[in-house]
Design a protein around this motif. Sequence first.
Motif, PDB file in Angstrom:
ATOM      1  N   ILE A 196     -36.577 -19.616 -18.593  1.00  9.69           N
ATOM      2  CA  ILE A 196     -36.020 -21.164 -18.975  1.00  9.69           C
ATOM      3  C   ILE A 196     -36.025 -21.264 -20.750  1.00  9.69           C
ATOM      4  N   LYS A 197     -34.985 -21.152 -21.052  1.00  7.40           N
ATOM      5  CA  LYS A 197     -34.968 -21.448 -22.778  1.00  7.40           C
ATOM      6  C   LYS A 197     -35.035 -22.816 -23.081  1.00  7.40           C
ATOM      7  N   PHE A 198     -35.943 -23.506 -24.284  1.00  4.18           N
ATOM      8  CA  PHE A 198     -35.805 -24.583 -24.077  1.00  4.18           C
ATOM      9  C   PHE A 198     -34.190 -24.812 -25.484  1.00  4.18           C
ATOM     10  N   PHE A 199     -33.221 -25.766 -25.940  1.00  2.00           N
ATOM     11  CA  PHE A 199     -32.452 -25.723 -27.161  1.00  2.00           C
ATOM     12  C   PHE A 199     -32.560 -27.468 -27.048  1.00  2.00           C
ATOM     13  N   ASP A 204     -19.291 -25.590 -31.628  1.00  2.00           N
ATOM     14  CA  ASP A 204     -20.005 -24.880 -31.854  1.00  2.00           C
ATOM     15  C   ASP A 204     -21.813 -24.135 -31.547  1.00  2.00           C
ATOM     16  N   THR A 205     -22.129 -24.336 -30.886  1.00  2.00           N
ATOM     17  CA  THR A 205     -23.377 -24.430 -30.289  1.00  2.00           C
ATOM     18  C   THR A 205     -23.013 -23.154 -28.678  1.00  2.00           C
ATOM     19  N   ALA A 206     -21.718 -23.150 -28.416  1.00  2.00           N
ATOM     20  CA  ALA A 206     -21.650 -22.306 -27.113  1.00  2.00           C
ATOM     21  C   ALA A 206     -22.566 -20.989 -26.913  1.00  2.00           C
ATOM     22  N   ASP A 207     -22.628 -20.257 -28.084  1.00  2.00           N
ATOM     23  CA  ASP A 207     -22.479 -18.973 -28.438  1.00  2.00           C
ATOM     24  C   ASP A 207     -24.467 -18.550 -28.186  1.00  2.00           C
ATOM     25  N   LEU A 208     -24.934 -20.180 -28.322  1.00  2.00           N
ATOM     26  CA  LEU A 208     -26.684 -19.587 -28.103  1.00  2.00           C
ATOM     27  C   LEU A 208     -26.221 -19.116 -26.695  1.00  2.00           C
ATOM     28  N   ALA A 209     -25.723 -18.838 -25.701  1.00  2.00           N
ATOM     29  CA  ALA A 209     -25.758 -19.413 -24.227  1.00  2.00           C
ATOM     30  C   ALA A 209     -25.490 -18.219 -24.001  1.00  2.00           C
ATOM     31  N   ALA A 265     -15.721 -20.692 -23.886  1.00  2.00           N
ATOM     32  CA  ALA A 265     -16.031 -19.289 -24.842  1.00  2.00           C
ATOM     33  C   ALA A 265     -17.598 -19.163 -23.655  1.00  2.00           C
ATOM     34  N   LEU A 266     -19.005 -20.193 -22.804  1.00  2.00           N
ATOM     35  CA  LEU A 266     -19.893 -19.827 -22.356  1.00  2.00           C
ATOM     36  C   LEU A 266     -19.422 -18.629 -21.231  1.00  2.00           C
ATOM     37  N   TYR A 267     -18.037 -18.796 -20.326  1.00  2.00           N
ATOM     38  CA  TYR A 267     -17.861 -18.019 -19.371  1.00  2.00           C
ATOM     39  C   TYR A 267     -17.634 -16.679 -20.772  1.00  2.00           C
ATOM     40  N   GLU A 268     -16.567 -16.576 -21.751  1.00  2.00           N
ATOM     41  CA  GLU A 268     -17.037 -15.366 -22.341  1.00  2.00           C
ATOM     42  C   GLU A 268     -17.913 -14.624 -22.244  1.00  2.00           C
ATOM     43  N   ASN A 269     -19.202 -15.391 -22.773  1.00  2.00           N
ATOM     44  CA  ASN A 269     -20.687 -14.869 -23.041  1.00  2.00           C
ATOM     45  C   ASN A 269     -21.454 -14.649 -21.360  1.00  2.00           C
ATOM     46  N   GLY A 270     -20.766 -14.635 -20.400  1.00  2.00           N
ATOM     47  CA  GLY A 270     -21.385 -13.858 -19.458  1.00  2.00           C
ATOM     48  C   GLY A 270     -22.385 -15.297 -18.098  1.00  2.00           C
ATOM     49  N   VAL A 271     -21.558 -16.618 -18.485  1.00  2.00           N
ATOM     50  CA  VAL A 271     -22.627 -17.770 -17.952  1.00  2.00           C
ATOM     51  C   VAL A 271     -21.506 -17.873 -16.872  1.00  2.00           C
ATOM     52  N   LYS A 272     -22.334 -18.093 -14.886  1.00  5.82           N
ATOM     53  CA  LYS A 272     -21.874 -18.064 -14.707  1.00  5.82           C
ATOM     54  C   LYS A 272     -22.426 -19.633 -14.140  1.00  5.82           C
ATOM     55  N   ALA A 273     -23.535 -20.229 -14.006  1.00  6.11           N
ATOM     56  CA  ALA A 273     -23.358 -21.304 -13.593  1.00  6.11           C
ATOM     57  C   ALA A 273     -23.275 -22.517 -14.754  1.00  6.11           C
ATOM     58  N   LEU A 274     -22.644 -23.694 -14.490  1.00  2.80           N
ATOM     59  CA  LEU A 274     -23.024 -25.120 -15.652  1.00  2.80           C
ATOM     60  C   LEU A 274     -24.156 -25.804 -13.995  1.00  2.80           C
ATOM     61  N   ALA A 275     -25.547 -26.243 -14.593  1.00  2.00           N
ATOM     62  CA  ALA A 275     -26.189 -26.486 -13.853  1.00  2.00           C
ATOM     63  C   ALA A 275     -26.051 -27.983 -14.605  1.00  2.00           C
ATOM     64  N   LEU A 276     -26.135 -29.064 -13.896  1.00  2.00           N
ATOM     65  CA  LEU A 276     -25.709 -30.571 -15.160  1.00  2.00           C
ATOM     66  C   LEU A 276     -26.878 -31.381 -14.551  1.00  2.00           C
TER      67      LEU A 276
END
Length: 345
Positions: free
Chosen positions: A27-30, A37-42, A63-74
């Motif tokens: 886990i990395k904390f941002f 502007d920050t979605a590319d950090l993912a 942007a998250l999808y293009e960066n390979g993110v599969k899940a968004l956990a609220l």
Amino acid sequence: MKIALFDAKDYDRPAFEKYAALHDFEIKFFETKLTEDTADLARGFDAVCIFVNDTANRPVLEALYENGVKALALRCAGYNNVDLEAAYGKIHVFRVPAYSPYAVAEHAMALLLTSVRRIHKAYIRTRDFNFSLNGMTGFDLHGKTVGVVGTGKIGRVFIDICRGFGMNVIAYDKFPAKDSGIDYVTLDELFERSDIISLHCPLTEETMHTVNAGSIAKMKKGVVLINTSRGALVDSEALLEGIKQRQIGAACLDVYEEESDIFFEDFSGHIVNDDTIARLISMPNVIVTSHQAFLTREALENIAQTTVENLAQFEKEGLCDNELCYHCGQTQMSECRHNKKQRCF
Ligand code: NAI
């Protein structure tokens, strides 16, 4: 699984580190919020974890999808900041449906008691050795009518607390709970009869500005308004006007419609550029807390545990009991793949 946690605060870390370690998650904390502007950090992370004031609109989700993110956990219950339609078919969205309804309901009562018994004023006076009681007269809660909008998990705990104080409870819910013993009335009747109104419904297109100039005009003069749900349930300009006109007797706000650029940050020593919140805070009968109703040790522990377990279940089974799905929300329950223990997409 690699998780990018946005809008990280010191109080988030201990419980998240503990539960991530249990599942061998990295886990990395941002500290920054999730925005366009920050979605590319993912990039390179499997999952992104966000809170109430992060943005998960269509451009961010793409942007998250293009960066390979599969899940968004609220790591919260409300999900008004996520475009579920844009996420559908691309990113699975999970939430923490319940972590401590007691935390929020007890905070609502704490705000109410503070306001009506002038505790916020007394605290400042006695620190300055001012023991005068002038201007400190409150009123008994016993026998007063409280109107609760939204009788879900938090609303019901709040109702129980109010009953303990000997208050007369009336409520409005779009989907009233059967056999609950709750005295349901129409929203207009609730506005007309309540001495105190507490909001506990989610923010949707329908509930946006539930409290507006029109509804304020229907309320009893001197009504106390409590909002621990979502800021945009209340039209802040109309609230301010209602207070100036002495129609609203007091306001207890844990949330504010334009809170995302202000709350959770330290602006002491700075000029806040939002005249409405500045004017509200300047009022003697307004109490503002910074979206802290959830913030108890028990809630933080439950939030971290459920958030990490949501991701663990998704990793293992490809589905998650706490998934939020645009498709299922749009169709008959019988067509809901999620209810049949199938993947939403
Ligand atoms: P819940 O889902 O258990 O209950 C929500 C209730 O609102 C349900 O009974 C539902 O039928 C009702 N509702 C839905 N649409 C409505 C409408 N148009 N009019 C009236 N009622 C309607 O949710 P829970 O856990 O009780 O949370 C309530 C809200 O509290 C959340 O949506 C969230 O926005 C807020 N919240 C605030 C926190 C804080 O720290 N200030 C922390 C956690 C939640």
